[in-house]
Design a protein around this motif. Structure first.
Motif, PDB file in Angstrom:
ATOM      1  N   GLY A   1       0.569  -1.321  -0.097  1.00  0.00           N
ATOM      2  CA  GLY A   1      -0.516   0.050   0.074  1.00  0.00           C
ATOM      3  C   GLY A   1       0.775   1.678   0.128  1.00  0.00           C
ATOM      4  N   TYR A   2       0.462   2.425   0.455  1.00  0.00           N
ATOM      5  CA  TYR A   2       0.882   4.061  -0.036  1.00  0.00           C
ATOM      6  C   TYR A   2       1.545   4.000   1.158  1.00  0.00           C
ATOM      7  N   ILE A   3       2.293   4.559   1.017  1.00  0.00           N
ATOM      8  CA  ILE A   3       3.140   4.409   2.545  1.00  0.00           C
ATOM      9  C   ILE A   3       2.041   5.535   3.032  1.00  0.00           C
ATOM     10  N   PRO A   4       1.637   5.874   4.511  1.00  0.00           N
ATOM     11  CA  PRO A   4       0.749   6.916   5.203  1.00  0.00           C
ATOM     12  C   PRO A   4       1.377   8.144   5.213  1.00  0.00           C
ATOM     13  N   ARG A   5       0.226   9.213   4.557  1.00  0.00           N
ATOM     14  CA  ARG A   5       0.036  10.664   4.724  1.00  0.00           C
ATOM     15  C   ARG A   5       0.812  11.088   5.852  1.00  0.00           C
ATOM     16  N   SER A   6       0.199  10.720   7.129  1.00  0.00           N
ATOM     17  CA  SER A   6       0.220  10.998   8.368  1.00  0.00           C
ATOM     18  C   SER A   6       1.938  10.602   8.814  1.00  0.00           C
ATOM     19  N   LYS A   7       2.787   9.734   8.379  1.00  0.00           N
ATOM     20  CA  LYS A   7       3.631   9.070   8.688  1.00  0.00           C
ATOM     21  C   LYS A   7       4.924  10.042   8.006  1.00  0.00           C
ATOM     22  N   VAL A   8       4.512  10.118   6.668  1.00  0.00           N
ATOM     23  CA  VAL A   8       5.021  11.050   5.852  1.00  0.00           C
ATOM     24  C   VAL A   8       5.970  12.195   6.014  1.00  0.00           C
ATOM     25  N   LYS A   9       4.354  13.153   6.755  1.00  0.00           N
ATOM     26  CA  LYS A   9       3.911  14.055   7.856  1.00  0.00           C
ATOM     27  C   LYS A   9       4.721  14.520   9.525  1.00  0.00           C
ATOM     28  N   GLN A  10       5.056  12.568   9.887  1.00  0.00           N
ATOM     29  CA  GLN A  10       5.378  13.459  10.796  1.00  0.00           C
ATOM     30  C   GLN A  10       6.954  12.523  10.820  1.00  0.00           C
ATOM     31  N   TYR A  11       7.538  12.323   9.974  1.00  0.00           N
ATOM     32  CA  TYR A  11       8.927  12.540   9.412  1.00  0.00           C
ATOM     33  C   TYR A  11       9.421  14.124   8.713  1.00  0.00           C
ATOM     34  N   GLY A  12       8.555  14.269   8.487  1.00  0.00           N
ATOM     35  CA  GLY A  12       9.249  16.232   7.597  1.00  0.00           C
ATOM     36  C   GLY A  12       9.208  16.688   8.755  1.00  0.00           C
ATOM     37  N   ILE A  13       8.384  16.739   9.567  1.00  0.00           N
ATOM     38  CA  ILE A  13       8.026  17.090  11.086  1.00  0.00           C
ATOM     39  C   ILE A  13       9.973  17.012  12.537  1.00  0.00           C
ATOM     40  N   ASP A  14       9.501  15.492  12.719  1.00  0.00           N
ATOM     41  CA  ASP A  14      10.532  15.154  13.994  1.00  0.00           C
ATOM     42  C   ASP A  14      11.649  15.243  12.790  1.00  0.00           C
ATOM     43  N   ASP A  15      12.348  13.896  11.784  1.00  0.00           N
ATOM     44  CA  ASP A  15      13.182  13.848  11.571  1.00  0.00           C
ATOM     45  C   ASP A  15      13.643  15.197  10.725  1.00  0.00           C
ATOM     46  N   LEU A  16      13.192  15.857  10.123  1.00  0.00           N
ATOM     47  CA  LEU A  16      13.513  16.811   9.040  1.00  0.00           C
ATOM     48  C   LEU A  16      13.709  18.749  10.007  1.00  0.00           C
ATOM     49  N   GLY A  17      12.504  18.043  10.706  1.00  0.00           N
ATOM     50  CA  GLY A  17      12.682  19.949  11.149  1.00  0.00           C
ATOM     51  C   GLY A  17      11.413  20.812   9.907  1.00  0.00           C
ATOM     52  N   LEU A  18      10.784  20.187   9.247  1.00  0.00           N
ATOM     53  CA  LEU A  18       9.799  21.205   8.461  1.00  0.00           C
ATOM     54  C   LEU A  18       8.644  21.496   8.948  1.00  0.00           C
ATOM     55  N   SER A  19       7.831  22.876   8.024  1.00  0.00           N
ATOM     56  CA  SER A  19       7.179  23.156   8.410  1.00  0.00           C
ATOM     57  C   SER A  19       6.547  24.221   7.233  1.00  0.00           C
ATOM     58  N   GLY A  20       5.190  24.446   7.459  1.00  0.00           N
ATOM     59  CA  GLY A  20       4.147  25.251   6.399  1.00  0.00           C
ATOM     60  C   GLY A  20       4.500  24.713   4.728  1.00  0.00           C
ATOM     61  N   ASP A  21       5.069  24.995   4.218  1.00  0.00           N
ATOM     62  CA  ASP A  21       5.021  25.263   2.843  1.00  0.00           C
ATOM     63  C   ASP A  21       6.007  24.265   2.808  1.00  0.00           C
ATOM     64  N   GLN A  22       6.854  23.935   2.938  1.00  0.00           N
ATOM     65  CA  GLN A  22       8.375  22.980   2.814  1.00  0.00           C
ATOM     66  C   GLN A  22       8.005  21.581   3.129  1.00  0.00           C
ATOM     67  N   LEU A  23       7.137  21.743   4.668  1.00  0.00           N
ATOM     68  CA  LEU A  23       5.914  20.368   5.228  1.00  0.00           C
ATOM     69  C   LEU A  23       5.435  19.925   3.618  1.00  0.00           C
ATOM     70  N   ASP A  24       4.644  20.648   3.291  1.00  0.00           N
ATOM     71  CA  ASP A  24       3.696  20.738   2.099  1.00  0.00           C
ATOM     72  C   ASP A  24       3.976  19.957   0.781  1.00  0.00           C
ATOM     73  N   PHE A  25       5.699  21.066   0.935  1.00  0.00           N
ATOM     74  CA  PHE A  25       5.930  20.179  -0.792  1.00  0.00           C
ATOM     75  C   PHE A  25       7.184  18.502  -0.102  1.00  0.00           C
ATOM     76  N   PHE A  26       7.241  18.837   0.740  1.00  0.00           N
ATOM     77  CA  PHE A  26       8.272  17.972   1.322  1.00  0.00           C
ATOM     78  C   PHE A  26       7.214  16.192   0.566  1.00  0.00           C
ATOM     79  N   ILE A  27       6.096  16.497   1.581  1.00  0.00           N
ATOM     80  CA  ILE A  27       4.749  14.932   1.803  1.00  0.00           C
ATOM     81  C   ILE A  27       4.661  14.812  -0.175  1.00  0.00           C
ATOM     82  N   ARG A  28       4.366  15.997  -0.896  1.00  0.00           N
ATOM     83  CA  ARG A  28       3.647  15.875  -2.059  1.00  0.00           C
ATOM     84  C   ARG A  28       5.075  15.320  -2.841  1.00  0.00           C
TER      85      ARG A  28
END
Length: 124
Positions: free
Chosen positions: A36-63
């Motif tokens: 299945g697809y990698i859950p969006r919640s896991k991608v978002k959490q990885y971006g926040i916790d591991d990469l320190g992303l937020s806002g537009d950077q986080l949205d772009f990373f998720i896309r």
């Protein structure tokens, strides 16, 4: 190895950044009857916790990760119907490596090269 394998350009830092993130996140993929697809919640959490992303950077990373995952899963689904599957897989993709090795080991023209064939009459 195919000749184009050796002619590949070096990955950029951006390529390495997203590839490493996608490979890390691939461990979060649900597996049942099919991957299945990698859950969006896991991608978002990885971006926040591991990469320190937020806002537009986080949205772009998720896309970017979702698009990479879409491409990966669509290539996996076309493998079963396309006899000319890609000859390139990640070394971290165990199932993909097994599939590639089995295809490469198969004799030209199909069949199972490991099946013991009967000898023609008169041959010893």
């Amino acid at each position: 190895m195919p000749s184009h394998y050796y002619d590949r350009p070096e990955p950029t830092l951006t390529d390495a950044y997203y590839t490493a993130a996608w490979n890390d996140l691939a461990t979060e993929r649900p597996v049942g009857m099919a991957e299945g697809y990698i859950p969006r919640s896991k991608v978002k959490q990885y971006g926040i916790d591991d990469l320190g992303l937020s806002g537009d950077q986080l949205d772009f990373f998720i896309r970017v990760i979702r698009r990479a995952d879409d491409l990966y899963l669509s290539s996996k689904s076309s493998e079963s119907s396309d006899p000319k599957m890609l000859d390139e897989v990640s070394v971290k993709d165990g199932a993909g490596m097994r599939s590639l090795l089995h295809r490469l080991a198969a004799p030209k023209g199909g069949g199972d090269r490991f099946v013991k064939r009967a000898k023609p009459k008169g041959e010893t």
